[in-house]
Design a protein around this motif. Structure first.
Motif, PDB file in Angstrom:
ATOM      1  N   VAL A 213       0.876  -1.178   0.000  1.00 14.35           N
ATOM      2  CA  VAL A 213       0.000   0.000   0.000  1.00 14.35           C
ATOM      3  C   VAL A 213       0.904   1.216   0.000  1.00 14.35           C
ATOM      4  CG1 VAL A 213      -1.755   1.298   1.260  1.00 14.35           C
ATOM      5  CG2 VAL A 213      -1.859  -1.203   1.210  1.00 14.35           C
ATOM      6  N   ILE A 214       0.726   2.106  -0.991  1.00 14.75           N
ATOM      7  CA  ILE A 214       1.672   3.199  -1.217  1.00 14.75           C
ATOM      8  C   ILE A 214       0.955   4.539  -1.136  1.00 14.75           C
ATOM      9  CG2 ILE A 214       3.344   4.176  -2.836  1.00 14.75           C
ATOM     10  CD1 ILE A 214       3.504   1.362  -4.109  1.00 14.75           C
ATOM     11  N   SER A 215       1.561   5.486  -0.420  1.00 16.01           N
ATOM     12  CA  SER A 215       1.035   6.850  -0.306  1.00 16.01           C
ATOM     13  C   SER A 215       2.042   7.834  -0.884  1.00 16.01           C
ATOM     14  CB  SER A 215       0.763   7.200   1.166  1.00 16.01           C
ATOM     15  OG  SER A 215      -0.305   6.447   1.693  1.00 16.01           O
ATOM     16  N   PRO A 216       1.619   9.058  -1.213  1.00 12.77           N
ATOM     17  CA  PRO A 216       2.557  10.078  -1.683  1.00 12.77           C
ATOM     18  C   PRO A 216       3.665  10.307  -0.659  1.00 12.77           C
ATOM     19  CG  PRO A 216       0.299  10.794  -2.070  1.00 12.77           C
ATOM     20  CD  PRO A 216       0.218   9.554  -1.237  1.00 12.77           C
ATOM     21  N   GLY A 217       4.888  10.413  -1.137  1.00 11.27           N
ATOM     22  CA  GLY A 217       6.040  10.640  -0.271  1.00 11.27           C
ATOM     23  C   GLY A 217       6.691   9.372   0.245  1.00 11.27           C
ATOM     24  N   ASP A 218       6.102   8.207  -0.012  1.00 15.97           N
ATOM     25  CA  ASP A 218       6.675   6.942   0.473  1.00 15.97           C
ATOM     26  C   ASP A 218       7.887   6.533  -0.355  1.00 15.97           C
ATOM     27  OD1 ASP A 218       4.705   6.785   2.346  1.00 15.97           O
ATOM     28  OD2 ASP A 218       3.601   5.135   1.404  1.00 15.97           O
ATOM     29  N   GLU A 219       8.824   5.861   0.300  1.00 10.18           N
ATOM     30  CA  GLU A 219       9.906   5.192  -0.416  1.00 10.18           C
ATOM     31  C   GLU A 219       9.480   3.742  -0.628  1.00 10.18           C
ATOM     32  OE1 GLU A 219      14.623   5.368  -0.174  1.00 10.18           O
ATOM     33  OE2 GLU A 219      13.771   4.228   1.482  1.00 10.18           O
ATOM     34  N   VAL A 220       9.470   3.303  -1.868  1.00 15.24           N
ATOM     35  CA  VAL A 220       8.938   1.994  -2.230  1.00 15.24           C
ATOM     36  C   VAL A 220      10.049   1.122  -2.796  1.00 15.24           C
ATOM     37  CG1 VAL A 220       7.193   0.767  -3.551  1.00 15.24           C
ATOM     38  CG2 VAL A 220       6.758   3.104  -2.796  1.00 15.24           C
ATOM     39  N   LYS A 221      10.086  -0.115  -2.344  1.00 12.96           N
ATOM     40  CA  LYS A 221      11.041  -1.077  -2.893  1.00 12.96           C
ATOM     41  C   LYS A 221      10.326  -1.870  -3.977  1.00 12.96           C
ATOM     42  CE  LYS A 221      14.778  -4.056  -1.273  1.00 12.96           C
ATOM     43  NZ  LYS A 221      15.419  -4.640  -0.067  1.00 12.96           N
ATOM     44  N   LEU A 222      10.882  -1.848  -5.181  1.00  9.52           N
ATOM     45  CA  LEU A 222      10.278  -2.493  -6.348  1.00  9.52           C
ATOM     46  C   LEU A 222      11.122  -3.697  -6.756  1.00  9.52           C
ATOM     47  CD1 LEU A 222       9.763   0.829  -8.315  1.00  9.52           C
ATOM     48  CD2 LEU A 222       8.029  -0.353  -6.964  1.00  9.52           C
ATOM     49  N   TYR A 223      10.458  -4.821  -6.990  1.00 13.44           N
ATOM     50  CA  TYR A 223      11.172  -6.045  -7.340  1.00 13.44           C
ATOM     51  C   TYR A 223      10.962  -6.361  -8.822  1.00 13.44           C
ATOM     52  CZ  TYR A 223      11.736  -6.775  -2.346  1.00 13.44           C
ATOM     53  OH  TYR A 223      12.093  -6.636  -1.026  1.00 13.44           O
ATOM     54  N   VAL A 315      11.494   6.952  -4.421  1.00 13.19           N
ATOM     55  CA  VAL A 315      10.681   7.839  -3.591  1.00 13.19           C
ATOM     56  C   VAL A 315       9.543   8.400  -4.442  1.00 13.19           C
ATOM     57  CG1 VAL A 315      10.630   9.927  -2.182  1.00 13.19           C
ATOM     58  CG2 VAL A 315      12.649   8.423  -2.131  1.00 13.19           C
ATOM     59  N   ILE A 316       8.309   8.104  -4.057  1.00 10.55           N
ATOM     60  CA  ILE A 316       7.128   8.596  -4.773  1.00 10.55           C
ATOM     61  C   ILE A 316       6.948  10.085  -4.473  1.00 10.55           C
ATOM     62  CG2 ILE A 316       4.641   8.300  -5.101  1.00 10.55           C
ATOM     63  CD1 ILE A 316       6.373   5.910  -5.979  1.00 10.55           C
ATOM     64  N   PRO A 317       6.661  10.911  -5.481  1.00 11.49           N
ATOM     65  CA  PRO A 317       6.481  12.345  -5.239  1.00 11.49           C
ATOM     66  C   PRO A 317       5.397  12.608  -4.197  1.00 11.49           C
ATOM     67  CG  PRO A 317       6.603  11.899  -7.589  1.00 11.49           C
ATOM     68  CD  PRO A 317       6.529  10.579  -6.913  1.00 11.49           C
ATOM     69  N   ASP A 318       5.656  13.557  -3.342  1.00  9.62           N
ATOM     70  CA  ASP A 318       4.687  13.933  -2.304  1.00  9.62           C
ATOM     71  C   ASP A 318       3.710  14.938  -2.906  1.00  9.62           C
ATOM     72  OD1 ASP A 318       3.316  14.335  -0.006  1.00  9.62           O
ATOM     73  OD2 ASP A 318       5.005  15.091   1.168  1.00  9.62           O
ATOM     74  N   ASP A 319       2.839  14.451  -3.761  1.00 13.53           N
ATOM     75  CA  ASP A 319       1.919  15.300  -4.524  1.00 13.53           C
ATOM     76  C   ASP A 319       0.509  14.729  -4.411  1.00 13.53           C
ATOM     77  OD1 ASP A 319       0.501  16.771  -6.446  1.00 13.53           O
ATOM     78  OD2 ASP A 319       2.277  16.983  -7.714  1.00 13.53           O
ATOM     79  N   GLU A 320      -0.418  15.547  -3.914  1.00 11.03           N
ATOM     80  CA  GLU A 320      -1.805  15.104  -3.723  1.00 11.03           C
ATOM     81  C   GLU A 320      -2.491  14.756  -5.044  1.00 11.03           C
ATOM     82  OE1 GLU A 320      -3.585  14.430  -1.015  1.00 11.03           O
ATOM     83  OE2 GLU A 320      -1.825  14.788   0.238  1.00 11.03           O
ATOM     84  N   LYS A 321      -1.948  15.238  -6.149  1.00  9.54           N
ATOM     85  CA  LYS A 321      -2.554  14.916  -7.445  1.00  9.54           C
ATOM     86  C   LYS A 321      -2.477  13.415  -7.752  1.00  9.54           C
ATOM     87  CE  LYS A 321      -1.391  19.396  -9.524  1.00  9.54           C
ATOM     88  NZ  LYS A 321      -0.600  20.075 -10.573  1.00  9.54           N
TER      89      LYS A 321
END
Length: 433
Positions: A213-223, A315-321
């Protein structure tokens, strides 16, 4: 090699009960085969004697009164306390695997939640049936069962009781029982908390990501689905483009750098549908493995061909859009890793490129879901176990609510009882470990 001493013996005695219902007295033959170990004969015998003292002093068998058929409180309490303990401990052991697999994202989504909730739910049902089991539901049938013990001599009626005024049996459900059952079922509800939050907020689980589950601003590990065959799981992200750009800068007469020494370079991560979403198309902050290794190293045969997961952190952009939208995240990098051929190792370079469709939740929902996941699964398991221990304690109190039975020894059997440690059967028999 350490020597372990094993000793054992079979104990026999009579346990005499006074019926809590009719006042009659009866006794039955109490038999236990016990063994113990120690690093010396003395220690083994001491451990054996402790077991004997515990068995003779605290344990009882399920034997109803021959006069009225009433099963005694200490018998019921011991039986139910043991059952509640076994179910509680087993549920703890069974939920460890799904919690670990879920925490490491080997299995994702709601699958760990459902498995843990299912285990705790089954345990709660078993605890409920143990709690409401009525050993005195059919006292006439109990009397019939007793007859076989009377016939084979393993049970004797000492004094008949008065069946005209029977004392009431112990209540099936007591205060501790209600509290314990409320907790074991409450643990199931807690375990389902992350599922409830996910359903109420319409959260979408992403595949091959950590967290899912991913939100804006999160750092995500992608496999990546990319599979490589490398030595000791050694690999790192590099950039051939940057390396080639640097080659012309070398002084005249120098040779291109050995590929073994290509420096770490982060992956390139770009949202390809940024224009449609109204967000920046600039590359995102990213990172990946930066392992280094020497030109020569020793490895075991099992380490020559390993197949690690290729991953990148973005890092996912911290953007509400981005909330509620699915971004197309294009991630690419060159992978440098040592490969074995015969008895030689040589550097190998592959390209890893993958487009990840990621659905973005509201700000903070990913951390809330993670907290509920840990609190629900681990907290629910803990609460259910506390409930099991309360059920156990309630029945231990029932066991102790009546005086313990008298222990009697026939004269011809007195020499068989453990008067001192030197009489233990098999004393000093060593077993190498």
């Amino acid at each position: 090699m350490a020597t372990n001493f094993t000793v054992g013996r079979t104990i026999e005695c009579w346990k005499k009960h006074t019926c809590s219902a009719c006042g009659g007295t009866y006794r039955y033959k109490f038999v236990r085969k016990l063994s113990a170990q120690g690093n010396s004969e003395k220690k083994a015998l001491e451990a054996l004697n402790k077991k004997i003292d515990s068995a003779v002093g605290a344990e009882v068998d399920m034997r109803p009164c021959p006069t009225c058929g009433r099963m005694q409180p200490d018998m019921i309490g011991q039986e139910k306390a043991s059952a509640h303990t076994v179910v509680g401990v087993l549920s703890i052991l069974l939920v460890i695997a799904p919690i670990v697999l879920g925490a490491t994202y080997v299995i994702g989504g709601n699958i760990p939640t459902f498995i843990v909730a299912g285990i705790l739910g089954l345990a709660a049902i078993l605890q409920f049936f143990v709690a409401i089991e009525n050993h005195n539901k059919n006292q006439e049938r109990n009397i019939e069962k007793v007859q076989k013990y009377l016939d084979d001599g393993s049970m004797e009626q000492v004094k008949g009781g008065d069946t005209t005024q029977l004392a009431p049996p112990p209540a099936l459900m007591r205060g501790g029982q209600f509290i314990g059952l409320a907790l074991v079922f409450g643990g199931v509800v807690l375990a389902l908390a992350p599922f409830g939050f996910q359903m109420m907020n319409g959260l979408v689980f992403n595949d091959m990501t950590k967290p899912d589950v991913i939100s804006p601003g999160d750092e995500v590990k992608l496999y990546f689905p990319t599979e490589i065959d490398c030595v000791k799981s050694n690999w790192r992200s590099v950039s051939l483009v940057n390396a080639i750009k640097d080659m012309p800068k070398l002084p005249a007469g120098d040779v291109p750098p050995n590929m073994d020494f290509l420096p770490y370079s982060p992956p390139t991560a770009v949202i390809t549908n940024a224009a449609d979403l109204g967000v920046s198309a600039e590359p995102l902050k990213s990172s990946s493995s930066d392992k280094t290794w020497g030109g020569q190293f020793r490895v075991k045969s099992s380490q020559k061909h390993t197949h690690p997961w290729i991953w990148a952190e973005v890092v996912i952009p911290d953007d509400e859009k981005l909330v509620g939208q699915t971004i197309q995240l294009d991630v690419s990098m060159d992978i440098l890793y040592p490969k074995v051929s015969g008895e030689q190792f040589f550097p190998n370079i592959d390209q890893a490129k993958q487009t990840f469709p990621l659905t973005i939740a509201k700000k903070g929902e990913s951390s809330t879901y993670s907290s509920l996941w840990w609190g629900g699964l681990v907290g629910g398991t803990f609460v259910a176990f506390i409930g099991a221990m309360i059920l156990r304690g309630s029945n231990r109190a029932l066991k102790n609510s009546v005086p313990p039975p008298e222990v009697e020894v026939d004269e011809e059997e007195e020499d068989e009882l453990p008067e001192n440690t030197n009489e233990a059967e098999g004393g000093g028999a060593p077993a190498n470990e």
